[in-house]
Design a protein around this motif. Structure first.
Motif, PDB file in Angstrom:
ATOM      1  N   VAL A   1       0.873  -1.142   0.125  1.00 37.16           N
ATOM      2  CA  VAL A   1       0.100  -0.336   0.011  1.00 37.16           C
ATOM      3  C   VAL A   1       1.024   1.309  -0.188  1.00 37.16           C
ATOM      4  N   PRO A   2       0.631   2.361  -0.893  1.00 33.38           N
ATOM      5  CA  PRO A   2       1.400   3.467  -1.031  1.00 33.38           C
ATOM      6  C   PRO A   2       1.223   4.223   0.389  1.00 33.38           C
ATOM      7  N   PRO A   3       2.363   5.069   0.556  1.00 34.64           N
ATOM      8  CA  PRO A   3       2.431   5.977   1.967  1.00 34.64           C
ATOM      9  C   PRO A   3       1.251   7.193   1.613  1.00 34.64           C
ATOM     10  N   VAL A   4       0.152   7.122   1.276  1.00 30.73           N
ATOM     11  CA  VAL A   4      -0.929   7.830   1.223  1.00 30.73           C
ATOM     12  C   VAL A   4      -1.892   8.033   2.038  1.00 30.73           C
ATOM     13  N   ALA A   5      -1.793   9.244   2.919  1.00 31.53           N
ATOM     14  CA  ALA A   5      -2.894   9.330   3.798  1.00 31.53           C
ATOM     15  C   ALA A   5      -2.785   8.331   4.990  1.00 31.53           C
ATOM     16  N   TYR A   6      -1.567   7.743   5.207  1.00 34.04           N
ATOM     17  CA  TYR A   6      -1.240   6.912   6.235  1.00 34.04           C
ATOM     18  C   TYR A   6      -2.168   5.653   5.913  1.00 34.04           C
ATOM     19  N   LEU A   7      -2.759   5.276   4.957  1.00 36.92           N
ATOM     20  CA  LEU A   7      -3.107   4.007   4.363  1.00 36.92           C
ATOM     21  C   LEU A   7      -2.093   2.953   4.544  1.00 36.92           C
ATOM     22  N   ASP A   8      -0.666   3.215   4.245  1.00 29.33           N
ATOM     23  CA  ASP A   8       0.105   2.060   4.570  1.00 29.33           C
ATOM     24  C   ASP A   8       0.290   1.732   6.021  1.00 29.33           C
ATOM     25  N   ARG A   9       0.112   2.652   6.669  1.00 31.23           N
ATOM     26  CA  ARG A   9       0.006   1.997   8.404  1.00 31.23           C
ATOM     27  C   ARG A   9      -1.221   1.725   8.770  1.00 31.23           C
ATOM     28  N   PHE A  10      -2.240   1.952   8.125  1.00 28.78           N
ATOM     29  CA  PHE A  10      -3.622   1.200   8.496  1.00 28.78           C
ATOM     30  C   PHE A  10      -3.325  -0.426   7.941  1.00 28.78           C
ATOM     31  N   ALA A  11      -2.965  -0.476   6.686  1.00 38.68           N
ATOM     32  CA  ALA A  11      -2.690  -1.672   6.174  1.00 38.68           C
ATOM     33  C   ALA A  11      -1.743  -2.708   7.126  1.00 38.68           C
ATOM     34  N   SER A  12      -0.796  -1.979   7.728  1.00 36.67           N
ATOM     35  CA  SER A  12       0.301  -2.742   8.443  1.00 36.67           C
ATOM     36  C   SER A  12      -0.094  -2.800   9.888  1.00 36.67           C
ATOM     37  N   HIS A  13      -1.055  -2.289  10.440  1.00 38.31           N
ATOM     38  CA  HIS A  13      -1.458  -2.073  11.709  1.00 38.31           C
ATOM     39  C   HIS A  13      -2.946  -2.732  12.051  1.00 38.31           C
ATOM     40  N   PHE A  14      -3.770  -2.930  11.061  1.00 37.53           N
ATOM     41  CA  PHE A  14      -5.288  -3.403  11.374  1.00 37.53           C
ATOM     42  C   PHE A  14      -5.224  -4.652  11.851  1.00 37.53           C
ATOM     43  N   LEU A  15      -4.424  -5.369  11.637  1.00 41.58           N
ATOM     44  CA  LEU A  15      -3.924  -6.813  12.387  1.00 41.58           C
ATOM     45  C   LEU A  15      -3.957  -6.854  13.895  1.00 41.58           C
ATOM     46  N   PHE A  16      -3.413  -5.687  14.668  1.00 42.50           N
ATOM     47  CA  PHE A  16      -3.292  -5.887  16.022  1.00 42.50           C
ATOM     48  C   PHE A  16      -4.520  -5.377  16.570  1.00 42.50           C
ATOM     49  N   PHE A  17      -5.108  -4.341  15.868  1.00 37.59           N
ATOM     50  CA  PHE A  17      -6.327  -3.964  16.340  1.00 37.59           C
ATOM     51  C   PHE A  17      -7.449  -4.999  16.190  1.00 37.59           C
ATOM     52  N   ALA A  18      -7.408  -5.831  15.156  1.00 36.10           N
ATOM     53  CA  ALA A  18      -8.301  -6.995  15.150  1.00 36.10           C
ATOM     54  C   ALA A  18      -8.046  -8.164  16.176  1.00 36.10           C
ATOM     55  N   ALA A  19      -6.803  -8.236  16.479  1.00 33.07           N
ATOM     56  CA  ALA A  19      -6.029  -9.059  17.662  1.00 33.07           C
ATOM     57  C   ALA A  19      -6.828  -8.524  18.683  1.00 33.07           C
ATOM     58  N   GLY A  20      -7.023  -7.502  19.020  1.00 33.43           N
ATOM     59  CA  GLY A  20      -7.672  -6.862  20.176  1.00 33.43           C
ATOM     60  C   GLY A  20      -9.087  -7.325  20.397  1.00 33.43           C
ATOM     61  N   LEU A  21      -9.879  -7.081  19.200  1.00 36.98           N
ATOM     62  CA  LEU A  21     -11.211  -7.614  19.334  1.00 36.98           C
ATOM     63  C   LEU A  21     -11.042  -8.882  19.472  1.00 36.98           C
ATOM     64  N   TRP A  22     -10.277  -9.894  18.894  1.00 33.37           N
ATOM     65  CA  TRP A  22     -10.467 -11.356  18.992  1.00 33.37           C
ATOM     66  C   TRP A  22     -10.414 -11.627  20.626  1.00 33.37           C
ATOM     67  N   VAL A  23      -9.034 -11.220  21.179  1.00 38.41           N
ATOM     68  CA  VAL A  23      -8.714 -11.554  22.570  1.00 38.41           C
ATOM     69  C   VAL A  23      -9.901 -11.005  23.516  1.00 38.41           C
ATOM     70  N   ALA A  24     -10.427  -9.769  23.189  1.00 39.08           N
ATOM     71  CA  ALA A  24     -11.427  -9.231  24.245  1.00 39.08           C
ATOM     72  C   ALA A  24     -12.701 -10.207  24.204  1.00 39.08           C
ATOM     73  N   GLU A  25     -12.794 -10.916  23.148  1.00 37.48           N
ATOM     74  CA  GLU A  25     -14.351 -11.856  22.891  1.00 37.48           C
ATOM     75  C   GLU A  25     -13.870 -13.125  23.597  1.00 37.48           C
ATOM     76  N   ARG A  26     -12.553 -13.250  23.843  1.00 34.78           N
ATOM     77  CA  ARG A  26     -12.419 -14.674  24.430  1.00 34.78           C
ATOM     78  C   ARG A  26     -11.498 -14.513  25.761  1.00 34.78           C
ATOM     79  N   GLU A  27     -11.409 -13.257  26.318  1.00 31.62           N
ATOM     80  CA  GLU A  27     -10.788 -13.151  27.509  1.00 31.62           C
ATOM     81  C   GLU A  27     -10.726 -13.739  28.870  1.00 31.62           C
ATOM     82  N   ASP A  28     -12.080 -14.434  28.789  1.00 33.21           N
ATOM     83  CA  ASP A  28     -11.922 -15.299  30.002  1.00 33.21           C
ATOM     84  C   ASP A  28     -11.176 -16.558  30.082  1.00 33.21           C
ATOM     85  N   GLY A  29     -11.036 -16.910  28.888  1.00 34.11           N
ATOM     86  CA  GLY A  29      -9.966 -18.380  28.608  1.00 34.11           C
ATOM     87  C   GLY A  29      -8.434 -17.943  28.589  1.00 34.11           C
ATOM     88  N   LEU A  30      -8.309 -16.510  27.631  1.00 36.04           N
ATOM     89  CA  LEU A  30      -7.112 -16.175  27.383  1.00 36.04           C
ATOM     90  C   LEU A  30      -6.185 -15.469  28.359  1.00 36.04           C
TER      91      LEU A  30
END
Length: 340
Positions: free
Chosen positions: A181-210
């Motif tokens: 993704v080209p470094p336009v309007a920080y879209l390259d940083r969105f592409a590289s960091h969305f995974l970790f935001f999604a990981a936060g969602l995933w862990v939060a939904e399963r935090e009683d076990g994790l």
């Protein structure tokens, strides 16, 4: 950083403070300030700093995005009406994004006439272009997190409403790593960091076990995290995938550490966590101003004086935003809310 009040998703009463997340935010904001001590080049003879900063950037902002994703779930934000979420997120994130970006640009344009400035803008027009569009050369790169968090929230909310769950969002985050993704309007940083935001969602939904697993297996998580950092330091994994590896492995190591002794008894990270948004917004201005004052006073950007610059920058990057928040911003309710 944003979204500091969290609790059990779907609760009908005001959620209780999650002290593990507050502590994590307080410790992580110190890492952010340390990463900003050097804006571009270190002095000759201080080549040891850059490898440390490289390793820091393998995990500290991914960890912040993880914390933000966790809070989004625990606060019930994604279950609220879309229009209300968009308006709230725009006020909470985009107003500071544009406001601080323009403030940093203006400060640099003025300071250029008087002192040395790191990462100087190419005039007003060039600075505005680089600030919001050609963001590889942004004179205020530190504001990227705010826009990326806004985009992450909107994308997650939109996809969840068409049936994509947290696992699907994590898969999307992995897929985005393969895109150039080209470094336009920080879209390259969105592409590289969305995974970790999604990981936060995933862990939060399963935090009683994790979360108990994060606590119970702390030594193993830290060995794995350290191994990931070692692979990155040796150059056996490139920048993108080393951030994926270290950014994911830091989650159980760091989050788990916040929940066990001795860190679970520390008070100072809670204090810093409560000021993390103000520190995030104003630390680069404080650091840049401190460096300029030191150099003006004859304390050069040299190997001999570098330790003093680091200490002064760390103190200023934390203390000055806190003082600004306590003494000034809290007197203006609208600004106070935006910097909480």
């Amino acid at each position: 950083m944003p979204d500091q009040t969290v609790g059990t998703a779907g609760a009908t009463v005001r959620p209780a403070r999650r002290l593990d997340l507050d502590r994590a935010r307080g410790i992580a904001i110190l890492l952010v300030v340390f990463g900003h001590v050097v804006a571009q080049q270190v002095p000759p003879g201080v080549e040891w700093y850059e490898p440390i900063r490289y390793l820091l950037y393998r995990f500290h902002m991914p960890f912040f995005l993880y914390l933000s994703g966790t809070v989004v779930v625990l606060s019930g934000l994604l279950a609220k009406p879309p229009g209300r979420v968009v308006r709230g997120r725009a006020e909470r994130l985009l107003v500071p994004f544009f406001g601080i970006g323009l403030l940093i640009l203006a400060a640099k344009l003025i300071a250029l006439q008087l002192v040395h400035v790191d990462n100087p803008p190419e005039g007003l027009a060039g600075g505005l272009r680089d600030l919001f569009w050609t963001t590889r050369h942004s004179p205020a790169t530190s504001v990227w997190y705010l826009l990326v968090l806004f985009l992450c929230t909107l994308v997650a909310m939109g996809l969840r409403r068409v049936g994509v769950g947290a696992t699907g969002l994590v898969a999307l985050g992995v897929a985005l790593q393969f895109l150039d993704v080209p470094p336009v309007a920080y879209l390259d940083r969105f592409a590289s960091h969305f995974l970790f935001f999604a990981a936060g969602l995933w862990v939060a939904e399963r935090e009683d076990g994790l979360l108990p697993a994060f606590e119970r297996w702390q030594p193993g998580w830290w060995v794995a995290f350290a191994a990931g950092l070692a692979l990155a330091a040796l150059g056996w994994i490139g920048p993108r995938w080393s951030m994926v590896l270290c950014g994911l492995l830091c989650i159980p190591a760091l989050h788990g550490a916040m929940r066990v002794a001795p860190i679970a008894r520390w008070h100072w990270p809670l204090v810093l966590g409560s000021f993390s948004m103000a520190i995030y917004l104003f630390n680069t201005l404080a650091i840049g101003g401190t460096k300029a004052v030191l150099m003006k006073a004859g304390i050069g950007w040299t190997e001999a004086w570098f330790p003093l610059h680091v200490v002064a920058a760390m103190v200023a990057g934390v203390a000055l935003p806190v003082l600004l928040k306590v003494l000034v911003l809290r007197r203006v309710p609208a600004v106070d809310r935006l910097t909480d």
